[in-house]
Design a protein around this motif. Structure first.
Motif, PDB file in Angstrom:
ATOM      1  N   ASP A 228      61.071  14.287  45.182  1.00 24.87           N
ATOM      2  CA  ASP A 228      61.606  15.476  45.843  1.00 24.87           C
ATOM      3  C   ASP A 228      60.436  16.174  46.517  1.00 24.87           C
ATOM      4  OD1 ASP A 228      60.407  17.536  44.060  1.00 24.87           O
ATOM      5  OD2 ASP A 228      61.819  16.808  42.573  1.00 24.87           O
ATOM      6  N   PRO A 229      60.689  17.198  47.357  1.00 23.77           N
ATOM      7  CA  PRO A 229      59.582  17.793  48.123  1.00 23.77           C
ATOM      8  C   PRO A 229      58.378  18.220  47.285  1.00 23.77           C
ATOM      9  CG  PRO A 229      61.667  18.570  48.970  1.00 23.77           C
ATOM     10  CD  PRO A 229      61.994  17.762  47.754  1.00 23.77           C
ATOM     11  N   ASN A 230      58.591  18.561  46.023  1.00 23.07           N
ATOM     12  CA  ASN A 230      57.502  19.062  45.196  1.00 23.07           C
ATOM     13  C   ASN A 230      56.993  18.066  44.153  1.00 23.07           C
ATOM     14  OD1 ASN A 230      57.671  21.632  46.460  1.00 23.07           O
ATOM     15  ND2 ASN A 230      59.397  22.160  45.142  1.00 23.07           N
ATOM     16  N   THR A 231      57.540  16.843  44.145  1.00 28.87           N
ATOM     17  CA  THR A 231      57.223  15.929  43.041  1.00 28.87           C
ATOM     18  C   THR A 231      57.003  14.502  43.523  1.00 28.87           C
ATOM     19  OG1 THR A 231      58.669  17.259  41.616  1.00 28.87           O
ATOM     20  CG2 THR A 231      57.949  15.140  40.764  1.00 28.87           C
ATOM     21  N   ILE A 232      55.894  13.913  43.074  1.00 29.95           N
ATOM     22  CA  ILE A 232      55.587  12.513  43.313  1.00 29.95           C
ATOM     23  C   ILE A 232      55.366  11.828  41.966  1.00 29.95           C
ATOM     24  CG2 ILE A 232      53.828  10.908  44.202  1.00 29.95           C
ATOM     25  CD1 ILE A 232      53.384  12.860  46.520  1.00 29.95           C
ATOM     26  N   TYR A 233      55.960  10.646  41.787  1.00 33.82           N
ATOM     27  CA  TYR A 233      55.734   9.827  40.603  1.00 33.82           C
ATOM     28  C   TYR A 233      54.774   8.683  40.961  1.00 33.82           C
ATOM     29  CZ  TYR A 233      59.375  11.788  37.531  1.00 33.82           C
ATOM     30  OH  TYR A 233      60.120  12.603  36.708  1.00 33.82           O
TER      31      TYR A 233
ATOM     32  N   ASP B  75      52.574  17.375  40.943  1.00 34.39           N
ATOM     33  CA  ASP B  75      53.042  18.533  41.700  1.00 34.39           C
ATOM     34  C   ASP B  75      52.371  18.481  43.072  1.00 34.39           C
ATOM     35  OD1 ASP B  75      53.096  21.188  42.875  1.00 34.39           O
ATOM     36  OD2 ASP B  75      53.705  21.954  40.925  1.00 34.39           O
ATOM     37  N   THR B  76      53.171  18.338  44.142  1.00 37.39           N
ATOM     38  CA  THR B  76      52.593  18.160  45.473  1.00 37.39           C
ATOM     39  C   THR B  76      52.023  19.444  46.058  1.00 37.39           C
ATOM     40  OG1 THR B  76      54.756  18.513  46.510  1.00 37.39           O
ATOM     41  CG2 THR B  76      54.138  16.249  45.999  1.00 37.39           C
ATOM     42  N   GLU B  77      52.428  20.602  45.550  1.00 39.55           N
ATOM     43  CA  GLU B  77      51.893  21.862  46.052  1.00 39.55           C
ATOM     44  C   GLU B  77      50.542  22.176  45.419  1.00 39.55           C
ATOM     45  OE1 GLU B  77      54.731  24.976  45.606  1.00 39.55           O
ATOM     46  OE2 GLU B  77      56.027  24.230  47.218  1.00 39.55           O
TER      47      GLU B  77
END
Length: 239
Positions: A138-143, A155-157
């Protein structure tokens, strides 16, 4: 059938990057020579003509996995054997503003090529070994999944780890996150199903059918009256 000449570089992963035009994509190639190559726009309704348009530089080892942003069509993340992930923005505005134009030889004269090089907008080193798989969930999450036997939630932010999933003796070679379900494919042919609400409880279900690495799969959600049934389709390296 089209041949994409990469000058001897090995292609480790391929992803289609959607555009705002119907049936038109850009093709991303993660390569052994430490760069991501992005093609010019390709109309999939016609015989595609592939040519490199953008070269993404910054990694210091081979590119192992790619994943596009779930909403922003011109952003993607790359994962590398250098233990890092990098976030890229290939929007036309960003490429024009922040890129360098490649030079080459034509008739023994230096000329400007229709290829631009860009650097990443952000990078983070979440693992201590090769990162083999990545998914921008999702826009804020990378696995991410690594040879260090962990899956990490980034957390991408803030560019920090939100959660760590310790897989102990297993290496995550492929991941697929949907809803609260995380599928992880391993080198022994097993696929684990975990629930992201209770990662601490470990594997919820275990699937086994392959004899070698489970390198790719997807899962289909089949809605029923009371629940969602998960059906797994997997691809493996076979003996």
């Amino acid at each position: 059938l089209q041949t994409y000449n990469l000058g001897g570089a090995q292609v480790n992963c391929v992803e289609n990057l959607p555009t705002q035009e119907e049936n038109v994509y850009q093709v991303m190639l993660g390569c052994s020579d430490e760069v991501v190559r992005v093609s010019s726009k390709v109309d999939m309704s016609q015989t595609p003509k592939l040519a490199t348009n953008i070269i993404c530089e910054g990694h210091t080892n081979s590119i192992e996995a790619l994943s596009s942003h779930p909403l922003q069509q011109q952003q993607f993340v790359s994962a590398s054997a250098d233990h890092t992930i990098r976030i890229w923005n290939i929007s036309q505005e960003n490429v024009i503003r922040n890129s360098l134009q490649k030079e080459g030889l034509k008739n023994n004269k230096k000329v400007k090529l229709d290829i631009r090089t860009i650097t990443s907008e952000a990078s983070v080193k979440p693992h201590s070994d090769i990162i083999k798989c990545v998914q921008w969930v999702d826009p804020n999450t990378i696995y991410t999944g690594s040879f260090d036997h962990t899956v990490k939630v980034i957390d991408t932010e803030k560019l920090v780890e939100k959660e760590i999933v310790d897989l102990q003796e297993n290496v995550p070679l492929s991941i697929d996150k949907r809803h609260n379900n995380l599928l992880v494919g391993h080198e022994d042919g097993y696929i684990k199903l975990l629930d992201d609400r209770v990662f601490s409880k470990g594997t919820q279900k275990l699937f086994k059918s392959h004899s070698l690495w489970t390198v790719s799969y997807t899962h289909l959600t089949l809605p029923t009256i009371y629940s969602v049934q998960i059906s797994v389709v997997a691809v493996s390296l076979k003996k």
